[in-house]
Structures are given as C-alpha cells and as structure tokens.
Design an enzyme around this catalytic site. Sequence first.
Site, PDB file in Angstrom:
ATOM      1  N   SER A  80       3.115  -1.774 -13.696  1.00 33.65           N
ATOM      2  CA  SER A  80       2.146  -2.808 -13.303  1.00 33.65           C
ATOM      3  C   SER A  80       0.998  -2.307 -12.445  1.00 33.65           C
ATOM      4  O   SER A  80       0.125  -3.102 -12.068  1.00 33.65           O
ATOM      5  CB  SER A  80       2.870  -3.947 -12.571  1.00 33.65           C
ATOM      6  OG  SER A  80       3.623  -4.706 -13.478  1.00 33.65           O
ATOM      7  N   LYS A  83      -2.283  -3.417 -13.695  1.00 30.65           N
ATOM      8  CA  LYS A  83      -2.946  -4.688 -13.391  1.00 30.65           C
ATOM      9  C   LYS A  83      -4.143  -4.525 -12.456  1.00 30.65           C
ATOM     10  O   LYS A  83      -4.977  -5.437 -12.370  1.00 30.65           O
ATOM     11  CB  LYS A  83      -1.939  -5.676 -12.800  1.00 30.65           C
ATOM     12  CG  LYS A  83      -0.848  -6.106 -13.792  1.00 30.65           C
ATOM     13  CD  LYS A  83       0.076  -7.137 -13.162  1.00 30.65           C
ATOM     14  CE  LYS A  83       1.131  -7.643 -14.144  1.00 30.65           C
ATOM     15  NZ  LYS A  83       2.205  -6.683 -14.391  1.00 30.65           N
ATOM     16  N   SER A 137       2.565  -9.882  -9.458  1.00 28.36           N
ATOM     17  CA  SER A 137       2.651  -8.979 -10.606  1.00 28.36           C
ATOM     18  C   SER A 137       3.170  -9.711 -11.839  1.00 28.36           C
ATOM     19  O   SER A 137       3.950  -9.158 -12.625  1.00 28.36           O
ATOM     20  CB  SER A 137       3.541  -7.772 -10.279  1.00 28.36           C
ATOM     21  OG  SER A 137       3.224  -6.672 -11.109  1.00 28.36           O
ATOM     22  N   LYS A 257      -0.997  -2.346  -4.812  1.00 27.26           N
ATOM     23  CA  LYS A 257      -0.376  -2.787  -6.078  1.00 27.26           C
ATOM     24  C   LYS A 257       0.914  -2.012  -6.286  1.00 27.26           C
ATOM     25  O   LYS A 257       0.968  -0.800  -6.047  1.00 27.26           O
ATOM     26  CB  LYS A 257      -1.306  -2.569  -7.279  1.00 27.26           C
ATOM     27  CG  LYS A 257      -0.773  -3.199  -8.565  1.00 27.26           C
ATOM     28  CD  LYS A 257      -0.797  -4.708  -8.484  1.00 27.26           C
ATOM     29  CE  LYS A 257       0.057  -5.378  -9.572  1.00 27.26           C
ATOM     30  NZ  LYS A 257       1.506  -5.339  -9.250  1.00 27.26           N
TER      31      LYS A 257
END
Length: 321
Positions: A80, A83, A137, A257
């Site tokens: 992820s 993202k 997420s 993140k």
Amino acid sequence: MKAVLTGLILLCVHTSAAALDGRTSLQWSDPFDTTLSAPQPAPDFASIPELSAHSVLVLDQASGQTLLSKNAGLQTPIASITKLMTAMLVIDAAQPLDERIAITDEDRDTLKGTGSRLAIGSHYTRGQLLHLALIASDNRAAHALGRSYPGGLQRFIATMNRMARALDMHDTVYVEPTGLSSDNRSTALDLAKLVDHAYQNYPEIRDISTTGNYTLGTQRVVTRKKRQKPQVHYRTVAFNNTNRFTRAEDWHIGLSKTGFINEAGHCLIMQAQIADRDVIIVLLDAQGTSRRAGDATRIKTWLESSPPLRTDNRHTPASRT
C-alpha cells in the site's frame, strides 16, 4: 640530484590530485544529492542499529546525505505504499473533492480477498475516499479513486508510471492503484524520491497522512448474520491511521504511509523531524508490524544519539502553482 627533486615534485602533485578526487567523490557519492555542498560530518556509525526490514534507507532531507542504507537498491513489492502515488495523481487531476463516488463491484479485492468497511453501493466524496486511502489504507477507496480518474483506470495506471519516470524512479513499476498486486514494485532509493516530492509539493497529503484518526460521521451500517435478517444500524464510523506513530507525542511526522501484503512484508515510509533533522525513512519487508515499529523506533533513537549535521539547507515545503 635534479632527477630526484623532479620525482618528488611529481609524487606530491599526484598525491594532491588524488586527495582532491577523493573529496569530490565523497561530496557527490549520494545520488539523492543534486547540489555540491560542504562535506558533512558523518554520524556515529559504530552504533548502527540492527533492523528487521530487508531494505532500509534513511536520508537527511536537506543535504541528501545517506545516513543509513541496507539493500536500498533492491526492487521489491511495495504493497500500500502504492497509495501515495495514487493520492498524488488524484490531487493533480483537480477533480472536485466533494463529488460523490459510488463503491461498485469493480472495487472488490479479487487479488487477496480482503474486506472493507465501505459497502458495495455506498457513496462517498472523493475527499473522503482520499482520506480513507491514506489514513486507513482502504483498498476499495483507492481503487474507486483510480477508476473515477479522467480517462478511466488504465489511463490512471499509465499516468502512475509516467510520473515515476518523471521523478527518476527508474526501478519502479505500477500495475494498479491499491498495492494489492505484488507486481507493484520499487526500491527504497526510488521511494525516498517519491516521499521527498510528495512532501515538498502536496500539503494536502502531508495533512491527511499524518492525521491520527478519521471519522465519516454517522453512517448507515448493515450487518448480516447467518440465518438472520440483515439489521440496519446508524453509528459513527471511525478509522485509525495505520501508522501508530501519527498518534505518538514523541514523533514529529510530516508525511506517512504504511503497507502490507505477504509478498512485500510490512513496509513504512515517513518524512519526520528527529533531533532537529528533517529525515526520510524507508522500511521495506519487515517481518511483522511490531518489528516494523521497532525498526522505526531504533532508527529514531540512533539519530537522536548521533552528532547533528551542520547544514542551513533545510527544505521548506512548497505549494503547487
């Protein structure tokens, strides 16, 4: 005698040139650094911490100096972390953040079979989906953002890869916007460039990704149990940031993140201020959330115990025009 003196002079000249070449190579040794600067004092590498993550990079953001590196050029699935690029392109497209987008069957995870608290058929604003993709997420949120991009999902993926090339992320490839595919791959070196660019140019991402928790307000929630009729509830739907350090008072994070799939392990990218340094931290393929958090904590402790870098070249976040 004259021959001996001539030889000594030539030896001195050769030695001086070699020393100068050595200084030059040290100044330019880090590919992240694009400007010539005065030599920086190195941290105390005698106490470098042992880390679980298979690939690690810690950079001084102002000078570009590598403070810690481990397999930083190894290409690996990034889960992820994907993202972050997804969020950048959504903001670049300048589509209305208050536009409502439906969650459809197309947004289901058919790769890993993960679930989501966003029900098929529910509607959320683009701004809400952006928050959910970065903070929680959420994969359906990220997929819906890519699917609703001008030109559709395939154009979105092509733009992801075009942006990577523009940022000199030459060991990075994207095949979808969520990170569920192990074919989304990058290196710690490339991701450090991505973090730096996002931090410098996307204040929205800085604000969202460092928010400790997020709520959608009161939502209609349908629960289903075997052999029972579906029940409708109205309750506050809240999400915590997948990076627990965003809720810690002793961390000063500017961008964050996390990511996880089995093939990628537990990943974390951050921009943070530690011991009066702006640093970029990239951790890829740690074996467990606790080990990922432990790695970050050990890096923080190590930086706090290292001599400070003497630089006045601190970055100032920039807004896009």
